[in-house]
Structures are given as C-alpha cells and as structure tokens.
Write a protein that holds these residues in place. Structure first.
Motif, PDB file in Angstrom:
ATOM      1  N   LEU A  35      24.391 -61.694  14.239  1.00 52.83           N
ATOM      2  CA  LEU A  35      25.237 -61.236  15.328  1.00 52.83           C
ATOM      3  C   LEU A  35      24.832 -61.904  16.642  1.00 52.83           C
ATOM      4  N   SER A  96      20.701 -61.474   8.785  1.00 52.31           N
ATOM      5  CA  SER A  96      21.057 -60.311   9.588  1.00 52.31           C
ATOM      6  C   SER A  96      22.512 -59.893   9.357  1.00 52.31           C
ATOM      7  N   LEU A  97      23.382 -60.073  10.340  1.00 53.43           N
ATOM      8  CA  LEU A  97      24.804 -59.761  10.172  1.00 53.43           C
ATOM      9  C   LEU A  97      25.388 -60.509   8.983  1.00 53.43           C
ATOM     10  N   ALA A 122      19.952 -56.468   8.189  1.00 55.88           N
ATOM     11  CA  ALA A 122      19.904 -55.449   9.237  1.00 55.88           C
ATOM     12  C   ALA A 122      20.518 -54.130   8.823  1.00 55.88           C
ATOM     13  N   ARG A 128      23.001 -49.094  11.842  1.00 56.99           N
ATOM     14  CA  ARG A 128      21.826 -49.601  12.537  1.00 56.99           C
ATOM     15  C   ARG A 128      21.415 -48.642  13.648  1.00 56.99           C
ATOM     16  N   ALA A 132      19.650 -51.912  18.125  1.00 59.88           N
ATOM     17  CA  ALA A 132      20.605 -52.970  17.806  1.00 59.88           C
ATOM     18  C   ALA A 132      21.853 -52.857  18.669  1.00 59.88           C
ATOM     19  N   ARG A 133      22.334 -51.630  18.861  1.00 62.76           N
ATOM     20  CA  ARG A 133      23.525 -51.444  19.700  1.00 62.76           C
ATOM     21  C   ARG A 133      23.243 -51.865  21.132  1.00 62.76           C
ATOM     22  N   ILE A 136      23.095 -55.904  21.491  1.00 65.80           N
ATOM     23  CA  ILE A 136      24.362 -56.632  21.515  1.00 65.80           C
ATOM     24  C   ILE A 136      25.158 -56.278  22.760  1.00 65.80           C
ATOM     25  N   PRO A 193      27.467 -53.004  15.269  1.00 66.81           N
ATOM     26  CA  PRO A 193      26.193 -52.329  15.004  1.00 66.81           C
ATOM     27  C   PRO A 193      26.345 -50.870  14.576  1.00 66.81           C
ATOM     28  N   ASP A 194      27.510 -50.258  14.814  1.00 66.27           N
ATOM     29  CA  ASP A 194      27.729 -48.874  14.412  1.00 66.27           C
ATOM     30  C   ASP A 194      28.253 -48.756  12.983  1.00 66.27           C
ATOM     31  N   LEU A 221      14.901 -54.553  14.967  1.00 67.19           N
ATOM     32  CA  LEU A 221      16.320 -54.792  14.729  1.00 67.19           C
ATOM     33  C   LEU A 221      16.635 -54.992  13.254  1.00 67.19           C
ATOM     34  N   HIS A 222      15.610 -55.305  12.478  1.00 68.33           N
ATOM     35  CA  HIS A 222      15.802 -55.583  11.048  1.00 68.33           C
ATOM     36  C   HIS A 222      14.694 -54.871  10.260  1.00 68.33           C
TER      37      HIS A 222
END
Length: 265
Positions: A35, A96-97, A122, A128, A132-133, A136, A193-194, A221-222
């Motif tokens: 992401l 990740s993403l 992630a 997440r 993370a939110r 971004i 992220p949600d 984050l991961h």
C-alpha cells in the motif's frame, strides 16, 4: 534502482494499469507491491529471479487508473489476475497489500500459480490495526498537500533508523518523493486498511502450490501473527521470521537468496 520507462495496459475489467516487464524467457513471475508503494519498491525482490518478471501498479498508484470507489481486496485481486494473465505468469510474489490481494485471488483460483512468495503479509481475515490506518492517512495527507518535507517525514518511517542518514537512505527518499509528488496517491486507498483480504483464511486450504511466507519480528504494520496464520492456512507453506524489520536493507543478501532460491527451484 533507476526508474525505467513503463507502459499502461488495458485489462478485461476496464482499469488501465501501469506495468514494467524485465528479463526474458520462462517462467514468468508477477510482483504485487504494498500500500502506497509501487514498481520501484518491488523490483529489488526480483533481482535474482530467473525468467521474465512483471511489475505493476495497483489502481490508485502511479499512473494506473483510479476508478470510482470504494475499493476492496476483490478489486485488487482483479488487477493482479489481469496482469498475471496478460503475461502468462506462473509464479507470484506479494508484499503487504499485494500479499492480501494474492490471497484473495487464490481463494477463487487456488491452482492459478505454481509457486508463491508472501513478504510481510499485513492482513488475512481480521482488519489491520490503528497503526496501519494512521500511516496511510498520514501519507495521503502529506502527498495531497504537495509538501515535500511532509512526504519525506512519513516515508522516512519505511527506513530502518540506521539507514535514514546514509547515501542509500537519501537516494531511496528522493526516489519515493519524486514518484509520489509526480503521480500522487488516490484517496480511495484510505479505506483498505479497514478491510480484510478474505472472510475466512480456511478458503486457502485448496491451494496446491508450494509457498514461502516471510515476516519480521517487531513490525507493527505487518504482525508476525498474520504470517503465522497464513502459513498455517496454506497446505504447502514454509515460514521464515527475521528478527527485526527493515530486512530489505539489513538482510538483503539473505532475502534475495531465499526468494530467488525458492522461486527458481
């Protein structure tokens, strides 16, 4: 790495995606980024991989289209599938993403690839965390402001502290700043992220391909727990956990050997 010239390709679902193809011959490996990242940040993972390598930008990244949202992991899986099908990819790497998008694709087509690599996944079937939110959101706000110093402050967290004030760290920051301030990031990314990649990780039980899952202890984050859950859900997975984050900088030779050795094998 210097940015080579890329191309925009049409897809069956109507979203044009930015793509770069390097190498020659078979097999073909597709690389899916994280992401807020893109082609430049995934190219190092393919440095030792044989055959053709296909890098691309998900919707909302780089020069790829930003269709009306909101977007889901199903949309990202469609982007990944389209690029893989166009080039006939038989192996896949997701960071990740991109790892989440790859999981969603595999839930629908468990036999699509012959070999799989997941780098710092992630999310699987639980959303997440707040970190993370926040990350971004901060990145989107900084890029939207056009303030280079604000973007640099957010991007600097991608670097281990030991690398931030080195020539390599400055070169990385400059490359990321140039790309982000030139191409921007779509606001539609803020809801991802949600979301979860899959309603239930058990959907991966039908995947037949050997898989390598890579994680890093201490990466907020991961989380390692996500990698462990993914490795347990894949019938033929091998899990390796590094003892600290930032392994692309601190353990590059080992990381390259693990990824290329597994995919080339």
């Amino acid at each position: 790495m210097p940015e080579p010239e890329t191309e925009l390709v049409a897809t069956p679902h109507g979203v044009r995606l930015e793509r770069l193809v390097t190498g020659a011959g078979d097999p073909v490996t597709v690389f899916a980024h994280g992401l807020g990242s893109g082609i430049a940040t995934t190219r190092p993972f393919g440095s030792g991989v044989t055959g053709r390598k296909v890098f691309f930008q998900f919707r909302g990244h780089g020069r790829s289209d930003s269709p009306p949202g909101p977007w889901s992991y199903l949309d990202l899986a469609r982007d990944l599938r389209a690029v893989a099908d166009l080039e006939g990819a038989t192996r896949a790497f997701g960071a990740s993403l991109g790892a989440g998008a790859l999981c969603r694709l595999l839930a629908e087509s468990p036999e699509r690839f012959e070999r799989l690599v997941f780098f710092v996944p992630a999310v699987l079937d639980r959303p997440r965390g707040r970190a993370a939110r926040d990350r971004i959101t901060d990145l989107l706000d900084a890029v939207g402001s056009g303030d280079a110093s604000a973007v640099a402050e957010v991007v600097s967290y991608e670097l281990p502290p030991s690398v931030r004030n080195t020539p390599a760290g400055w070169a990385y920051l400059r490359q990321r700043l140039d790309q982000l301030l030139r191409d921007g990031l779509a606001s539609g990314l803020v809801t991802l992220p949600d979301q979860v990649a899959l309603p239930d990780g058990a959907a991966l039980a039908a995947v037949t391909a050997p898989a390598l899952v890579l994680a890093c202890a201490g990466d907020d984050l991961h989380p390692v727990e996500v990698a462990e859950q993914l490795a347990a859900a894949l019938p033929r997975a091998t899990l390796h956990v590094y003892d600290r984050p930032g392994v692309l900088w601190t353990e590059r030779a080992d990381l390259r050997e693990r990824i290329s050795g597994f995919l080339n094998g």
